[in-house]
Motif scaffolding. Structure first.
Motif, short mmCIF file in Angstrom:
data_model
loop_
_atom_site.label_atom_id
_atom_site.label_comp_id
_atom_site.label_asym_id
_atom_site.label_seq_id
_atom_site.Cartn_x
_atom_site.Cartn_y
_atom_site.Cartn_z
N CYS A 282 -23.91 82.50 3.80
CA CYS A 282 -22.73 81.72 3.46
C CYS A 282 -22.20 81.05 4.72
O CYS A 282 -22.45 81.51 5.85
CB CYS A 282 -21.64 82.57 2.80
SG CYS A 282 -20.90 83.85 3.84
N ALA A 283 -21.51 79.94 4.54
CA ALA A 283 -21.04 79.16 5.66
C ALA A 283 -19.70 78.51 5.32
O ALA A 283 -19.43 78.20 4.16
CB ALA A 283 -22.06 78.08 6.02
N ALA A 284 -18.88 78.31 6.35
CA ALA A 284 -17.57 77.72 6.19
C ALA A 284 -17.50 76.36 6.87
O ALA A 284 -17.92 76.21 8.02
CB ALA A 284 -16.49 78.64 6.77
N ALA B 140 -14.57 86.61 3.81
CA ALA B 140 -14.12 85.88 4.98
C ALA B 140 -12.89 86.53 5.58
O ALA B 140 -12.05 87.09 4.88
CB ALA B 140 -13.80 84.43 4.61
N SER B 141 -12.78 86.43 6.90
CA SER B 141 -11.61 86.91 7.62
C SER B 141 -11.40 86.05 8.86
O SER B 141 -12.29 85.32 9.28
CB SER B 141 -11.77 88.38 8.01
OG SER B 141 -12.86 88.57 8.89
N GLY B 142 -10.22 86.15 9.44
CA GLY B 142 -9.94 85.44 10.68
C GLY B 142 -9.55 83.98 10.54
O GLY B 142 -9.51 83.26 11.53
N GLN C 105 -11.40 83.45 15.40
CA GLN C 105 -12.44 82.70 14.76
C GLN C 105 -12.67 83.25 13.36
O GLN C 105 -12.29 84.36 13.06
CB GLN C 105 -13.74 82.74 15.58
CG GLN C 105 -14.44 84.08 15.58
CD GLN C 105 -13.90 85.05 16.61
OE1 GLN C 105 -12.75 84.94 17.07
NE2 GLN C 105 -14.71 86.03 17.00
N VAL C 106 -13.33 82.44 12.54
CA VAL C 106 -13.66 82.85 11.19
C VAL C 106 -14.88 83.76 11.22
O VAL C 106 -15.87 83.47 11.88
CB VAL C 106 -13.93 81.63 10.30
CG1 VAL C 106 -14.39 82.06 8.91
CG2 VAL C 106 -12.69 80.76 10.20
N ARG C 107 -14.81 84.85 10.49
CA ARG C 107 -15.94 85.76 10.34
C ARG C 107 -16.34 85.83 8.87
O ARG C 107 -15.48 85.90 7.99
CB ARG C 107 -15.60 87.15 10.86
CG ARG C 107 -15.30 87.21 12.34
CD ARG C 107 -15.11 88.63 12.80
NE ARG C 107 -14.76 88.73 14.21
CZ ARG C 107 -13.52 88.74 14.67
NH1 ARG C 107 -12.50 88.67 13.83
NH2 ARG C 107 -13.30 88.83 15.97
N LEU C 108 -17.62 85.81 8.64
CA LEU C 108 -18.18 85.85 7.30
C LEU C 108 -19.21 86.96 7.21
O LEU C 108 -19.97 87.17 8.15
CB LEU C 108 -18.84 84.52 6.94
CG LEU C 108 -18.02 83.24 7.11
CD1 LEU C 108 -18.90 82.02 6.88
CD2 LEU C 108 -16.85 83.24 6.14
N VAL C 109 -19.26 87.65 6.10
CA VAL C 109 -20.28 88.67 5.88
C VAL C 109 -20.72 88.64 4.43
O VAL C 109 -19.90 88.70 3.51
CB VAL C 109 -19.79 90.07 6.30
CG1 VAL C 109 -18.54 90.48 5.53
CG2 VAL C 109 -20.89 91.10 6.14
N GLU C 110 -22.04 88.52 4.23
CA GLU C 110 -22.62 88.47 2.90
C GLU C 110 -22.99 89.88 2.43
O GLU C 110 -23.25 90.77 3.23
CB GLU C 110 -23.88 87.60 2.87
CG GLU C 110 -23.68 86.17 3.38
CD GLU C 110 -24.00 86.02 4.85
OE1 GLU C 110 -24.24 84.88 5.29
OE2 GLU C 110 -24.00 87.04 5.58
N SER C 111 -23.06 90.03 1.12
CA SER C 111 -23.53 91.27 0.53
C SER C 111 -24.09 90.98 -0.86
O SER C 111 -23.85 89.91 -1.42
CB SER C 111 -22.41 92.31 0.44
OG SER C 111 -21.36 91.86 -0.39
#
Length: 125
Positions: free
Chosen positions: A96-98, A24-26, A1-7
């Protein structure tokens, strides 16, 4: 699955600037559109900005247009939100969103498939 992390969130004064990042990863980053949303306490999650897969199209909520800039670097699998001239009403958790399907230009949360945990932005006056 897609993983997102904000900073990049933090506490700033009125008129200051911040730049948020979303890694983004995955997934195949270049194949999906990316959006930024924000949510203040007691309020609905609000659309902020969106950028297309190929970087050719951007969309903004009226109150941030001209102050905020969304961008992406597909080589780094990262999208950004440059925020200028910040106001107290910009205070919120920013997400953030994909959008993996990209069937339409969505400005509502249900149009996105994956979300990051959010980063807090506080603008003091």
């Amino acid at each position: 699955q897609v993983r997102l992390v904000e900073s990049g969130g933090g506490v700033v004064q009125v008129g200051d600037s911040l730049k948020l990042s979303c890694a983004a990863s995955g997934g195949t980053f270049s194949t999906y559109a990316m959006g930024w949303f924000r949510q203040a306490p007691g309020k609905e999650r609000e659309f902020v900005a969106r950028i297309s897969r190929n970087l050719r199209n951007t969309y903004y909520e009226d109150s941030v247009e001209g102050r905020f800039l969304i961008s992406r670097d597909n080589d780094k699998n990262t999208t950004y939100l440059q925020m200028n001239d910040l106001r107290p009403e910009d205070t919120a958790v920013y997400y953030c969103a994909a959008d993996l399907t990209s069937k339409s230009v969505s400005k509502t949360p249900r149009g996105y498939d994956y979300w990051g945990p959010g980063t807090q932005v506080t603008v003091s006056s």
